[in-house]
Write a protein that holds these residues in place. Structure first.
Motif, PDB file in Angstrom:
ATOM      1  N   ALA A  47       0.846  -1.197   0.000  1.00  0.00           N
ATOM      2  CA  ALA A  47       0.000   0.000   0.000  1.00  0.00           C
ATOM      3  C   ALA A  47       0.886   1.253   0.000  1.00  0.00           C
ATOM      4  O   ALA A  47       1.915   1.287   0.671  1.00  0.00           O
ATOM      5  CB  ALA A  47      -0.900  -0.009   1.238  1.00  0.00           C
ATOM      6  N   PRO A  48       0.490   2.274  -0.789  1.00  0.00           N
ATOM      7  CA  PRO A  48      -0.823   2.485  -1.406  1.00  0.00           C
ATOM      8  C   PRO A  48      -1.019   1.825  -2.774  1.00  0.00           C
ATOM      9  O   PRO A  48      -2.053   2.055  -3.399  1.00  0.00           O
ATOM     10  CB  PRO A  48      -0.872   4.004  -1.550  1.00  0.00           C
ATOM     11  CG  PRO A  48       0.550   4.383  -1.826  1.00  0.00           C
ATOM     12  CD  PRO A  48       1.363   3.461  -0.957  1.00  0.00           C
ATOM     13  N   LEU A  49      -0.040   1.063  -3.251  1.00  0.00           N
ATOM     14  CA  LEU A  49      -0.213   0.362  -4.517  1.00  0.00           C
ATOM     15  C   LEU A  49      -0.743  -1.045  -4.276  1.00  0.00           C
ATOM     16  O   LEU A  49      -0.413  -1.675  -3.267  1.00  0.00           O
ATOM     17  CB  LEU A  49       1.110   0.288  -5.281  1.00  0.00           C
ATOM     18  CG  LEU A  49       1.727   1.605  -5.733  1.00  0.00           C
ATOM     19  CD1 LEU A  49       3.015   1.337  -6.505  1.00  0.00           C
ATOM     20  CD2 LEU A  49       0.760   2.423  -6.572  1.00  0.00           C
ATOM     21  N   TYR A  50      -1.512  -1.526  -5.224  1.00  0.00           N
ATOM     22  CA  TYR A  50      -1.963  -2.910  -5.186  1.00  0.00           C
ATOM     23  C   TYR A  50      -0.841  -3.752  -5.793  1.00  0.00           C
ATOM     24  O   TYR A  50      -0.801  -4.010  -6.997  1.00  0.00           O
ATOM     25  CB  TYR A  50      -3.263  -3.051  -5.971  1.00  0.00           C
ATOM     26  CG  TYR A  50      -3.872  -4.437  -5.922  1.00  0.00           C
ATOM     27  CD1 TYR A  50      -4.052  -5.095  -4.715  1.00  0.00           C
ATOM     28  CD2 TYR A  50      -4.298  -5.063  -7.092  1.00  0.00           C
ATOM     29  CE1 TYR A  50      -4.624  -6.360  -4.669  1.00  0.00           C
ATOM     30  CE2 TYR A  50      -4.874  -6.325  -7.054  1.00  0.00           C
ATOM     31  CZ  TYR A  50      -5.026  -6.964  -5.835  1.00  0.00           C
ATOM     32  OH  TYR A  50      -5.581  -8.217  -5.787  1.00  0.00           O
ATOM     33  N   ALA A  51       0.076  -4.151  -4.944  1.00  0.00           N
ATOM     34  CA  ALA A  51       1.296  -4.811  -5.392  1.00  0.00           C
ATOM     35  C   ALA A  51       1.946  -5.491  -4.197  1.00  0.00           C
ATOM     36  O   ALA A  51       1.487  -5.351  -3.057  1.00  0.00           O
ATOM     37  CB  ALA A  51       2.258  -3.789  -6.006  1.00  0.00           C
ATOM     38  N   THR A  52       3.012  -6.227  -4.469  1.00  0.00           N
ATOM     39  CA  THR A  52       3.813  -6.824  -3.405  1.00  0.00           C
ATOM     40  C   THR A  52       5.259  -6.388  -3.597  1.00  0.00           C
ATOM     41  O   THR A  52       5.712  -6.142  -4.724  1.00  0.00           O
ATOM     42  CB  THR A  52       3.735  -8.361  -3.435  1.00  0.00           C
ATOM     43  OG1 THR A  52       4.141  -8.826  -4.734  1.00  0.00           O
ATOM     44  CG2 THR A  52       2.320  -8.832  -3.157  1.00  0.00           C
ATOM     45  N   TRP A  53       5.981  -6.283  -2.494  1.00  0.00           N
ATOM     46  CA  TRP A  53       7.402  -5.922  -2.570  1.00  0.00           C
ATOM     47  C   TRP A  53       8.179  -7.109  -3.127  1.00  0.00           C
ATOM     48  O   TRP A  53       8.165  -8.204  -2.563  1.00  0.00           O
ATOM     49  CB  TRP A  53       7.930  -5.544  -1.193  1.00  0.00           C
ATOM     50  CG  TRP A  53       7.355  -4.251  -0.681  1.00  0.00           C
ATOM     51  CD1 TRP A  53       6.337  -4.101   0.205  1.00  0.00           C
ATOM     52  CD2 TRP A  53       7.756  -2.935  -1.068  1.00  0.00           C
ATOM     53  NE1 TRP A  53       6.070  -2.768   0.407  1.00  0.00           N
ATOM     54  CE2 TRP A  53       6.935  -2.026  -0.358  1.00  0.00           C
ATOM     55  CE3 TRP A  53       8.727  -2.431  -1.928  1.00  0.00           C
ATOM     56  CZ2 TRP A  53       7.059  -0.651  -0.487  1.00  0.00           C
ATOM     57  CZ3 TRP A  53       8.847  -1.053  -2.065  1.00  0.00           C
ATOM     58  CH2 TRP A  53       8.022  -0.180  -1.348  1.00  0.00           C
ATOM     59  N   LYS A  54       8.884  -6.885  -4.251  1.00  0.00           N
ATOM     60  CA  LYS A  54       9.663  -7.957  -4.867  1.00  0.00           C
ATOM     61  C   LYS A  54      10.700  -7.353  -5.816  1.00  0.00           C
ATOM     62  O   LYS A  54      10.491  -7.277  -7.029  1.00  0.00           O
ATOM     63  CB  LYS A  54       8.755  -8.916  -5.630  1.00  0.00           C
ATOM     64  CG  LYS A  54       9.486 -10.132  -6.195  1.00  0.00           C
ATOM     65  CD  LYS A  54       8.523 -11.043  -6.965  1.00  0.00           C
ATOM     66  CE  LYS A  54       9.257 -12.235  -7.559  1.00  0.00           C
ATOM     67  NZ  LYS A  54       8.352 -13.130  -8.327  1.00  0.00           N
ATOM     68  N   PRO A  55      11.828  -6.893  -5.269  1.00  0.00           N
ATOM     69  CA  PRO A  55      12.881  -6.350  -6.146  1.00  0.00           C
ATOM     70  C   PRO A  55      13.310  -7.407  -7.170  1.00  0.00           C
ATOM     71  O   PRO A  55      13.561  -8.559  -6.831  1.00  0.00           O
ATOM     72  CB  PRO A  55      14.008  -6.025  -5.178  1.00  0.00           C
ATOM     73  CG  PRO A  55      13.326  -5.821  -3.862  1.00  0.00           C
ATOM     74  CD  PRO A  55      12.194  -6.804  -3.850  1.00  0.00           C
TER      75      PRO A  55
END
Length: 454
Positions: A47-55
């Motif tokens: 959040a605030p993006l509809y995403a997951t942390w994944k470099p």
């Protein structure tokens, strides 16, 4: 096209607005992480993006870096010096390359061909549509969830035009995830043509040329490739461009496209603000263009209604479906302002300072004049580089306050974000390269640090 104020004062004001943007973004990220840690149901890991942390890196990375660097270096000059037709062709092809390379950072399958094939997406429903007629007449009956034949999430959340588009692709032999993903990229990139064409048709070619590089390096390209909202943005922008070009053919085709847009997203009633602004900014034939376009749009509404889908029924049912899902848990108190942070990552950090300059262009001091004359003069002087982004900003704020856009607005608001960028026409030429660098860096950072979800 720049604001007539002291350069130093404007520069400091831009930096203050940029600082506010960064503060809002940092707060949205920090508070979002805290709420997720506490188990609050944001349903957005990053959040605030509809995403997951994944470099991560991908084979699209070097191409995206090259395109971004090249356009930061030469984009502003090309926008000024290139012949108009070549400008549009180069802009479109570069926009396609930029969008495609960002998608391919995630890989061919995960980044492009499989994005629209998951259960929540439109392609999941395409094989279930045996006949378009019964699909349209029975569409509303399948909007609500927890029924044996309920539509999947994205299909239920939109009018039937979106599903109809992908069914049409399938019927002409372009079915499957690869064709759908490429359609999103190829059509979504047309905004780099439609928006400048609109500005030029409204008598603002200098503004069109100034805005052009910002449309090509649009950070929202991260979501254009690949989501259906990229296609939605193209339909809206194309319809507005046709209205601006005008004449009976332009008004008819523009009205048809904008009428069809109403059946891509219920939120596109707000596009009416942009359409009205375009018509009023025309130098002549305003009333004729408005009447012809409205008649063409009404014909689209009539066609869908005769086919069995009544728009207002769909809207009523989709508001019920909305709160059958995650929206019932997502806290309005967070998303009502965090949505704006997500928009900053989609439209780019330039949007705040550019809008500030656009608004300032209306309030520039002029010699004393009668009130009515002064108001009319300011409206006339401001032109499309002020009123189009202002109309887009009003539409975004209305959507935000409605509570029907809690999260995922980085893609949902793409059709409005491209018009917010029209305000970049007010940036001083000597600053444009730095702002372009910030735009490109935003897209690259989002795409490489996060795994975005369409």
């Amino acid at each position: 096209m720049t604001t007539m104020t002291r350069p130093g004062r404007s520069r400091y004001a831009d930096l203050i607005v940029l600082g506010v943007e960064l503060a809002v973004l940092a707060a949205a990220v920090g508070i979002g992480a805290l709420l997720n840690h506490r188990g609050v149901r944001l349903y957005a890991d990053a959040a605030p993006l509809y995403a997951t942390w994944k470099p991560h890196l991908g084979f699209g990375t070097p191409v995206a870096l090259l395109v971004g660097a090249l356009f930061v270096w030469r984009g502003t000059r090309w926008g000024t010096d290139m012949r108009w037709t070549r400008l549009l062709v180069v802009g479109y092809l570069t926009s396609v390359l930029w969008t495609l390379s960002l998608a391919l950072v995630d890989g061919w399958s995960a980044g492009l061909t499989e994005r629209l094939t998951v259960q929540a997406e439109y392609l999941h429903e395409v094989p279930r549509v045996a006949d378009v007629g019964p699909m349209l007449s029975g569409f509303a009956d399948r909007i609500l969830d927890f029924q044996p034949h309920s539509w999947s999430t994205h299909t239920a959340a939109h009018p039937p035009g979106a599903l109809l588009f992908f069914v049409g692709l399938d019927r002409i032999g372009l079915g499957g995830g690869a064709a759908a993903g490429l359609a999103c990229v190829l059509l979504g990139a047309t905004v780099s043509v439609s928006v400048p064409v609109t500005l030029r048709a409204l008598g603002a070619e200098d503004a069109a040329r100034a805005v052009w590089p910002f449309l090509v390096l649009f950070p929202g390209a991260v979501w254009v490739g690949v989501s259906a909202d990229g296609i939605f943005a193209a339909v809206v922008a194309g319809g507005l461009a046709l209205l601006a070009v005008g004449g009976r053919p332009g008004a008819v085709l523009g009205g048809l496209l904008l009428g069809f847009a109403l059946y891509l997203s219920y939120g596109f009633v707000l596009v009416g603000l942009l359409a009205l602004a375009v018509v009023l900014l025309r130098a002549r034939d305003r009333l004729a263009v408005l009447l012809v376009a409205a008649t063409a749009g009404a014909a689209v509404v009539a066609a869908f209604t005769v086919a069995g889908f009544w728009w207002l029924d769909g809207y009523h049912l989709v508001t019920l479906r909305y709160y059958q899902g995650w929206a019932a848990d997502r806290p309005y108190g967070y998303w009502v302002w965090a949505n704006l942070a997500a928009l900053l990552l989609s439209a780019g950090p330039v949007v705040g300072p550019a809008l500030r300059r656009a608004v300032a262009a209306v309030s520039v001091r002029r010699p004393p004049a009668p009130l009515g004359t002064a108001v009319r003069q300011r409206i006339a002087d401001a032109g499309p580089a002020v009123w189009l982004p202002v109309a887009a900003a009003v539409a975004v704020l209305a959507a935000d306050l409605s509570g029907l856009s809690k999260a995922e607005v980085e893609r949902i608001w793409l059709p409005f974000a491209v018009w917010l960028l029209v305000a970049t026409a007010h940036l001083p030429r000597r600053h444009q390269r730095w702002w372009l660098a910030g735009q490109a860096a935003t897209a690259l950072a989002v795409n490489h640090l996060l795994w975005t979800v369409s």
